[in-house]
Design an enzyme around this catalytic site. Structure first.
Site, PDB file in Angstrom:
ATOM      1  N   ASP A   1      47.388  37.543  19.364  1.00  0.00           N
ATOM      2  CA  ASP A   1      48.285  38.354  18.548  1.00  0.00           C
ATOM      3  C   ASP A   1      48.054  39.869  18.695  1.00  0.00           C
ATOM      4  OD1 ASP A   1      45.824  37.508  17.195  1.00  0.00           O
ATOM      5  OD2 ASP A   1      46.572  38.501  15.403  1.00  0.00           O
TER       6      ASP A   1
ATOM      7  N   GLU B   1      48.126  42.923   8.937  1.00  0.00           N
ATOM      8  CA  GLU B   1      48.740  41.633   9.250  1.00  0.00           C
ATOM      9  C   GLU B   1      50.259  41.772   9.164  1.00  0.00           C
ATOM     10  OE1 GLU B   1      47.779  38.662  10.207  1.00  0.00           O
ATOM     11  OE2 GLU B   1      45.595  38.611   9.904  1.00  0.00           O
TER      12      GLU B   1
END
Length: 255
Positions: free
Chosen positions: A151, A99
């Site tokens: 993303d 992340e």
């Protein structure tokens, strides 16, 4: 979960309880990159460590390049959700999830700071070397979950990662004229496009119909490999880039 020793020497540890056993794999053979999509990096890290969220990742990278490990690489972090790549649907079991703190599309997709990208490169190189992860197995969340996920987005510098030995990349074909395909089209050329997308790894049914899933896969492909124009239309630039990516895969070299 109690503290553990970081697998990556450059990481501090902030244990998340959200993980489980890897299923039917010897270890990870894929890296999946995400952005957090939240305004606050600390808030995103807290959420990944909250048992109520039921989400996690192996690593978290701050804007200034600090790396935090949340889940041991031997364990199955919960970052991919419903996803698919090369016939595999349990991406969590075969991947390392990273992340990257960035507020994402809802905030206008801010640039990724250089120290952060430097850290992404170093971490991916370390994980890739330790687990023998092939370059073409370093992917975006949007690659494995088209339509559902965007993303890390079209501003993520995949070209820079490739220049530093991370990921699979060719220079995108120039945008120009020529025939193109889009939703509603059908026939053998669409089937050929779907076959190429499927061969590369995307979850596309080879039907000859340019459906919403095909459009979603093309959009995801553009977001990663031809980010200057992300419109879901398979123009010459998109198809040329896809063809050269496939041709440059090791299994097709010299074929």
């Amino acid at each position: 979960m109690t503290d553990f020793t970081a697998d990556y020497a450059g990481a501090t540890v902030a244990p998340s309880p959200n993980h489980g056993e890897r299923l039917d794999v010897a270890g990870p053979d894929m890296i999946v990159l995400h952005y957090t999509g939240m305004n606050s990096a600390d808030g995103a890290l807290s959420w990944l460590c909250n048992p109520e969220s039921q989400v996690s990742s192996h690593y978290f990278i701050y804007e200034d390049g600090r790396v935090v490990q949340l889940v041991p690489e031997s364990r199955r972090a919960w970052h991919a959700g419903k996803s698919f790549w090369h016939g595999v649907t349990d991406i969590n079991s075969c991947s390392i999830g990273i992340e990257i703190a960035n507020s994402g599309h809802p905030a206008g997709l801010p640039d990724f700071p250089e120290p952060q990208i430097d850290a992404v490169i170093e971490l991916c190189r370390d994980c890739g070397a330790r687990w023998s992860i092939a370059p073409e197995r370093v992917l975006a969340h949007s690659d494995i979950a088209p339509v559902r996920k965007l993303d890390p987005g079209e501003k993520f510098p995949w070209d820079r990662l490739s220049q530093n030995g991370v990921g699979h990349w060719v220079s995108p074909g120039p945008i120009g004229g020529g025939r193109f395909f889009q939703r509603g089209d059908s026939g053998q050329p669409v089937e050929a496009l779907q076959s190429m997308l499927s061969l590369y790894g995307y979850g596309v049914e080879i039907s000859g119909e340019y459906c919403d899933k095909t459009e979603g896969a093309v959009t995801a492909f553009q977001r990663h490999f031809r980010p200057s124009l992300v419109d879901g239309i398979a123009d010459f630039s998109t198809i040329d880039t896809l063809h050269r990516l496939i041709s440059s895969l090791p299994k097709f070299q010299g074929a």
